[in-house]
Design a protein around this motif. Structure first.
Motif, PDB file in Angstrom:
ATOM      1  N   ARG A  23      -2.249  40.315   9.811  1.00  0.00           N
ATOM      2  CA  ARG A  23      -2.761  40.344   8.111  1.00  0.00           C
ATOM      3  C   ARG A  23      -3.294  41.716   7.665  1.00  0.00           C
ATOM      4  NH1 ARG A  23      -3.053  35.336   5.790  1.00  0.00           N
ATOM      5  NH2 ARG A  23      -5.405  35.037   4.630  1.00  0.00           N
ATOM      6  N   VAL A  24      -3.947  41.811   7.831  1.00  0.00           N
ATOM      7  CA  VAL A  24      -3.508  42.776   7.137  1.00  0.00           C
ATOM      8  C   VAL A  24      -2.476  43.755   6.340  1.00  0.00           C
ATOM      9  CG1 VAL A  24      -4.558  45.653   6.375  1.00  0.00           C
ATOM     10  CG2 VAL A  24      -5.845  44.280   7.632  1.00  0.00           C
ATOM     11  N   TYR A  25      -1.224  44.250   7.074  1.00  0.00           N
ATOM     12  CA  TYR A  25       0.343  44.387   7.247  1.00  0.00           C
ATOM     13  C   TYR A  25       1.081  43.703   5.387  1.00  0.00           C
ATOM     14  CZ  TYR A  25       4.608  45.818   7.579  1.00  0.00           C
ATOM     15  OH  TYR A  25       6.245  45.591   7.340  1.00  0.00           O
ATOM     16  N   GLU A  26       0.097  42.045   5.927  1.00  0.00           N
ATOM     17  CA  GLU A  26       1.038  40.685   4.992  1.00  0.00           C
ATOM     18  C   GLU A  26      -0.170  40.682   3.617  1.00  0.00           C
ATOM     19  OE1 GLU A  26       0.348  37.805   7.709  1.00  0.00           O
ATOM     20  OE2 GLU A  26       2.260  37.649   9.654  1.00  0.00           O
ATOM     21  N   LEU A  27      -1.105  40.862   4.127  1.00  0.00           N
ATOM     22  CA  LEU A  27      -1.307  40.326   2.841  1.00  0.00           C
ATOM     23  C   LEU A  27      -1.250  41.771   1.630  1.00  0.00           C
ATOM     24  CD1 LEU A  27      -4.171  38.211   3.290  1.00  0.00           C
ATOM     25  CD2 LEU A  27      -2.951  37.559   2.247  1.00  0.00           C
ATOM     26  N   LEU A  28      -1.637  42.757   2.372  1.00  0.00           N
ATOM     27  CA  LEU A  28      -0.720  44.282   1.395  1.00  0.00           C
ATOM     28  C   LEU A  28       0.307  44.264   1.325  1.00  0.00           C
ATOM     29  CD1 LEU A  28      -4.008  46.625   3.545  1.00  0.00           C
ATOM     30  CD2 LEU A  28      -4.381  45.740   1.220  1.00  0.00           C
ATOM     31  N   GLU A  29       0.963  43.694   1.435  1.00  0.00           N
ATOM     32  CA  GLU A  29       2.669  43.808   1.291  1.00  0.00           C
ATOM     33  C   GLU A  29       2.919  45.100   1.579  1.00  0.00           C
ATOM     34  OE1 GLU A  29       2.493  41.821  -2.789  1.00  0.00           O
ATOM     35  OE2 GLU A  29       2.605  40.295  -2.661  1.00  0.00           O
ATOM     36  N   LEU A  30       2.805  45.935   2.779  1.00  0.00           N
ATOM     37  CA  LEU A  30       3.232  47.093   2.747  1.00  0.00           C
ATOM     38  C   LEU A  30       4.655  46.546   3.530  1.00  0.00           C
ATOM     39  CD1 LEU A  30       0.328  48.041   5.424  1.00  0.00           C
ATOM     40  CD2 LEU A  30       0.980  48.625   2.837  1.00  0.00           C
ATOM     41  N   GLN A  31       5.328  45.032   3.812  1.00  0.00           N
ATOM     42  CA  GLN A  31       6.339  45.220   4.053  1.00  0.00           C
ATOM     43  C   GLN A  31       7.355  46.002   2.932  1.00  0.00           C
ATOM     44  OE1 GLN A  31       4.489  42.641   4.037  1.00  0.00           O
ATOM     45  NE2 GLN A  31       5.519  41.145   2.723  1.00  0.00           N
ATOM     46  N   LYS A  32       6.951  45.717   1.658  1.00  0.00           N
ATOM     47  CA  LYS A  32       7.407  46.012  -0.068  1.00  0.00           C
ATOM     48  C   LYS A  32       7.836  47.961   0.442  1.00  0.00           C
ATOM     49  CE  LYS A  32       6.556  41.973  -1.750  1.00  0.00           C
ATOM     50  NZ  LYS A  32       5.746  40.809  -3.174  1.00  0.00           N
ATOM     51  N   LEU A  33       6.856  48.462   1.009  1.00  0.00           N
ATOM     52  CA  LEU A  33       6.929  49.722   0.826  1.00  0.00           C
ATOM     53  C   LEU A  33       8.236  50.452   1.110  1.00  0.00           C
ATOM     54  CD1 LEU A  33       3.292  50.911   1.568  1.00  0.00           C
ATOM     55  CD2 LEU A  33       4.643  50.911  -0.248  1.00  0.00           C
ATOM     56  N   ASP A  34       8.586  51.460   0.910  1.00  0.00           N
ATOM     57  CA  ASP A  34      10.017  52.164   1.217  1.00  0.00           C
ATOM     58  C   ASP A  34       9.594  53.566   2.261  1.00  0.00           C
ATOM     59  OD1 ASP A  34      12.608  52.502   1.917  1.00  0.00           O
ATOM     60  OD2 ASP A  34      12.683  53.617   0.134  1.00  0.00           O
ATOM     61  N   THR A  35       7.965  53.003   2.927  1.00  0.00           N
ATOM     62  CA  THR A  35       7.757  54.471   3.526  1.00  0.00           C
ATOM     63  C   THR A  35       7.677  53.909   4.755  1.00  0.00           C
ATOM     64  OG1 THR A  35       5.689  54.028   2.912  1.00  0.00           O
ATOM     65  CG2 THR A  35       6.860  55.378   1.286  1.00  0.00           C
ATOM     66  N   CYS A  36       7.061  54.784   5.530  1.00  0.00           N
ATOM     67  CA  CYS A  36       6.702  54.743   7.270  1.00  0.00           C
ATOM     68  C   CYS A  36       5.868  54.162   7.147  1.00  0.00           C
ATOM     69  CB  CYS A  36       6.806  56.043   7.729  1.00  0.00           C
ATOM     70  SG  CYS A  36       6.346  55.964   9.911  1.00  0.00           S
ATOM     71  N   VAL A  37       5.193  53.262   7.797  1.00  0.00           N
ATOM     72  CA  VAL A  37       4.257  52.480   8.398  1.00  0.00           C
ATOM     73  C   VAL A  37       4.117  52.362  10.427  1.00  0.00           C
ATOM     74  CG1 VAL A  37       2.981  50.458   7.736  1.00  0.00           C
ATOM     75  CG2 VAL A  37       4.733  50.602   6.296  1.00  0.00           C
ATOM     76  N   ALA A  38       3.324  52.703  10.480  1.00  0.00           N
ATOM     77  CA  ALA A  38       2.838  52.435  12.493  1.00  0.00           C
ATOM     78  C   ALA A  38       1.707  51.235  11.798  1.00  0.00           C
ATOM     79  CB  ALA A  38       2.899  53.741  12.451  1.00  0.00           C
ATOM     80  N   ILE A  39       1.721  50.197  12.868  1.00  0.00           N
ATOM     81  CA  ILE A  39       0.664  49.334  13.106  1.00  0.00           C
ATOM     82  C   ILE A  39       0.714  49.951  14.456  1.00  0.00           C
ATOM     83  CG2 ILE A  39       0.231  46.657  13.056  1.00  0.00           C
ATOM     84  CD1 ILE A  39       2.169  46.365  11.347  1.00  0.00           C
ATOM     85  N   ILE A  40      -0.336  50.074  14.934  1.00  0.00           N
ATOM     86  CA  ILE A  40      -1.161  49.993  15.605  1.00  0.00           C
ATOM     87  C   ILE A  40      -2.022  49.449  16.532  1.00  0.00           C
ATOM     88  CG2 ILE A  40      -2.295  51.741  17.838  1.00  0.00           C
ATOM     89  CD1 ILE A  40      -1.270  53.977  15.526  1.00  0.00           C
ATOM     90  N   ARG A  41      -1.871  48.341  17.751  1.00  0.00           N
ATOM     91  CA  ARG A  41      -2.780  47.035  18.719  1.00  0.00           C
ATOM     92  C   ARG A  41      -3.197  47.269  19.095  1.00  0.00           C
ATOM     93  NH1 ARG A  41      -0.076  41.306  18.310  1.00  0.00           N
ATOM     94  NH2 ARG A  41      -1.704  40.836  18.182  1.00  0.00           N
ATOM     95  N   ASN A  42      -4.179  47.014  19.083  1.00  0.00           N
ATOM     96  CA  ASN A  42      -5.862  46.922  20.120  1.00  0.00           C
ATOM     97  C   ASN A  42      -5.710  48.077  21.334  1.00  0.00           C
ATOM     98  OD1 ASN A  42      -5.805  44.142  20.717  1.00  0.00           O
ATOM     99  ND2 ASN A  42      -3.770  43.889  21.123  1.00  0.00           N
TER     100      ASN A  42
END
Length: 141
Positions: A23-42
């Motif tokens: 949800r943080v990823y979606e609302l911050l619109e991180l998918q639009k970035l052209d950089t490395c983004v790592a999401i670590i769940r749980n």
């Protein structure tokens, strides 16, 4: 144990309540970035049991209102040259503008091109109300 490299320059959003990372990823619109983004769940957390973490290479600023809306317990760590230079704690925002949309089909925002504005009506329960139609936002978190 999974190993994710540390970042040299960027932001680490830590202590996100488990399950809210996407949800943080979606609302911050991180998918639009052209950089490395790592999401670590749980990820394991001695303080919370489980948590989500987001690492964003190269980014040095994010919208703390969006983050505070989703999870005001998260921590934003700004990293430069591999060193922690600043730690920020988002707060529950009093007003949300164009972050979420009103679900009331009779609201003026569904027919007119106006800003989606919500004001905090219950800070303890994290509830927001549409400025135009008074509809309570059900999906606050």
């Amino acid at each position: 144990m999974l190993n994710i490299d540390s970042i040299e320059n960027g932001i680490v959003i830590d202590h996100i309540t488990a399950g809210r990372g996407m949800r943080v990823y979606e609302l911050l619109e991180l998918q639009k970035l052209d950089t490395c983004v790592a999401i670590i769940r749980n990820a394991r957390s001695s303080k919370f049991g489980k948590k989500d973490i987001i690492k964003i290479e190269g980014l040095t600023d994010i919208d703390l209102d969006v983050l505070g809306f989703i999870d005001d317990h998260a921590t934003v760590c700004v990293i430069r040259d591999g060193e922690l230079i600043e730690k920020k704690q988002p707060k529950l925002p009093k007003k949300l503008v164009n972050i979420v949309s009103c679900k009331n089909p009779r609201c003026i925002t569904s027919v007119e091109d106006v800003d989606q504005v919500f004001t905090l009506c219950d800070g303890e329960r994290h509830r927001y109300r549409c400025q135009y139609c008074e509809q309570v936002l059900e999906e606050a978190r």
